[in-house]
Scaffold this motif. Structure first.
Motif, short mmCIF file in Angstrom:
data_model
loop_
_atom_site.label_atom_id
_atom_site.label_comp_id
_atom_site.label_asym_id
_atom_site.label_seq_id
_atom_site.Cartn_x
_atom_site.Cartn_y
_atom_site.Cartn_z
N PHE A 1 -8.32 6.81 -4.62
CA PHE A 1 -9.42 6.76 -3.64
C PHE A 1 -8.88 6.56 -2.23
N LEU A 2 -7.78 5.82 -2.11
CA LEU A 2 -7.17 5.55 -0.80
C LEU A 2 -6.76 6.83 -0.10
N ARG A 3 -6.30 7.82 -0.85
CA ARG A 3 -5.83 9.07 -0.25
C ARG A 3 -6.93 9.79 0.52
N TYR A 4 -8.17 9.51 0.17
CA TYR A 4 -9.29 10.19 0.82
C TYR A 4 -10.08 9.27 1.75
N ALA A 5 -10.15 8.00 1.39
CA ALA A 5 -10.94 7.06 2.20
C ALA A 5 -10.32 6.85 3.58
#
Length: 309
Positions: A70-74
């Motif tokens: 999720f971090l890669r997009y958030a």
């Protein structure tokens, strides 16, 4: 699949800060909210995503596999929204900006030349330079707050998962002011521990190279030390004291050439660490980031060929 409209900007901000700090307590302090409020917000986000984002323990909060994904997009999403809002507030609807993390090893020589070339080629380009330890800069790169990071960082554990491109190798050296007592007495080289030392901060990548230099030459630095990553502070302190500075060679190259500082000859110089640029492969490369990378490669190649500085 439609995005759940119940996911709010505050959810993403809290998630990113906990990921950056690795601790709910530190993240709450940075966001100026209570830890219970932060925990509640994270729980709401995890419920909406139907996924556990962090593993909580006494040591802090660690991203789960789902959290890392999720971090890669958030991170890029929040950064893009911030840039969009700022561009409208500034009345600029087509912003051309780049944020670069710069370690102390390259802020004196490499980066100024790169900035000069970028501004000559792209007059409207806004270049934001952020300095600090590699761990801090790499964490910002990972969440999308920086476009790239430049310097020595290959030994940092936070570089895993990021892309590093070698530009050139740079050694460490010992320098003193031009009237230092050790210069007039060759035997004084045996008593270097009698003088104050200027060292990189403990735990940083460049400090590991400094410690290697001590081992290589059998040097025991004194307990009286200034530990900093600031090149400007180190330079001024050494010029007005009898301190010995373990410095990146590029940071003092011009001072040595002008005679403001003098290199202590130990017979051999530390072999050097890899200076390069680091990017986040999970983020799209903007045109302005590509411009900067091209300029870095260009100056790095000239350094290797002895054409610069």
């Amino acid at each position: 699949m439609n995005i759940d409209t119940r996911i709010k900007f505050r959810h993403l901000v809290c998630f990113l800060e906990v990921a950056r700090q690795g601790s709910l307590a530190r993240a709450a302090d940075k966001l100026a909210i209570s830890q219970p409020a932060l925990s509640k917000t994270l729980k709401e986000l995890e419920t909406l995503l139907a996924a556990v984002l962090f593993e909580r323990s006494k040591k802090g909060a660690t991203l789960t596999e789902a959290g890392a994904a999720f971090l890669r997009y958030a991170g890029p999403s929040v950064q893009a929204l911030r840039e969009g809002v700022n561009s409208l507030r500034a009345g600029i609807h087509e912003p051309v900006a780049i944020s670069v993390g710069v370690l102390s090893t390259v802020e004196s020589l490499l980066v100024p030349e790169v900035v000069c070339r970028l501004h000559a080629r792209h007059p409207a380009l806004v270049i934001s330079v952020v300095t600090g330890p590699s761990a801090h800069l790499l964490s910002q790169l990972r969440v999308g707050e920086l476009d790239l990071v430049v310097g020595r960082m290959t030994d940092s554990p936070l570089i895993h998962g990021l892309a590093f491109e070698h530009l050139y190798s740079e050694s460490m050296t010992l320098v003193v002011c031009n009237d230092h007592p050790v210069l007039a007495n060759p035997q004084a080289h045996r008593n270097l521990e009698d003088y104050p030392w200027v060292l990189p901060l403990a735990g940083t990548t460049i400090r590991k190279f400094a410690d290697a230099l001590f081992v290589q030459h059998g040097i025991t630095p004194s307990r009286q030390r200034l530990e900093t990553l600031s090149v400007a502070l180190s330079r001024r302190y050494v010029q007005c004291s009898q301190a010995i500075w373990v410095a990146p060679f590029d940071a003092v190259r011009q001072d040595l050439k002008q005679g403001a500082l003098v290199e202590l000859e130990l017979g051999a110089r530390e072999p050097g660490g890899s200076v390069g640029l680091c990017t986040n492969p999970a983020l799209p490369v903007t045109p302005q980031a590509q411009w900067c990378m091209e300029a870095l490669r260009e100056v790095g190649q000239e350094y290797l060929e002895g054409k610069y500085p």
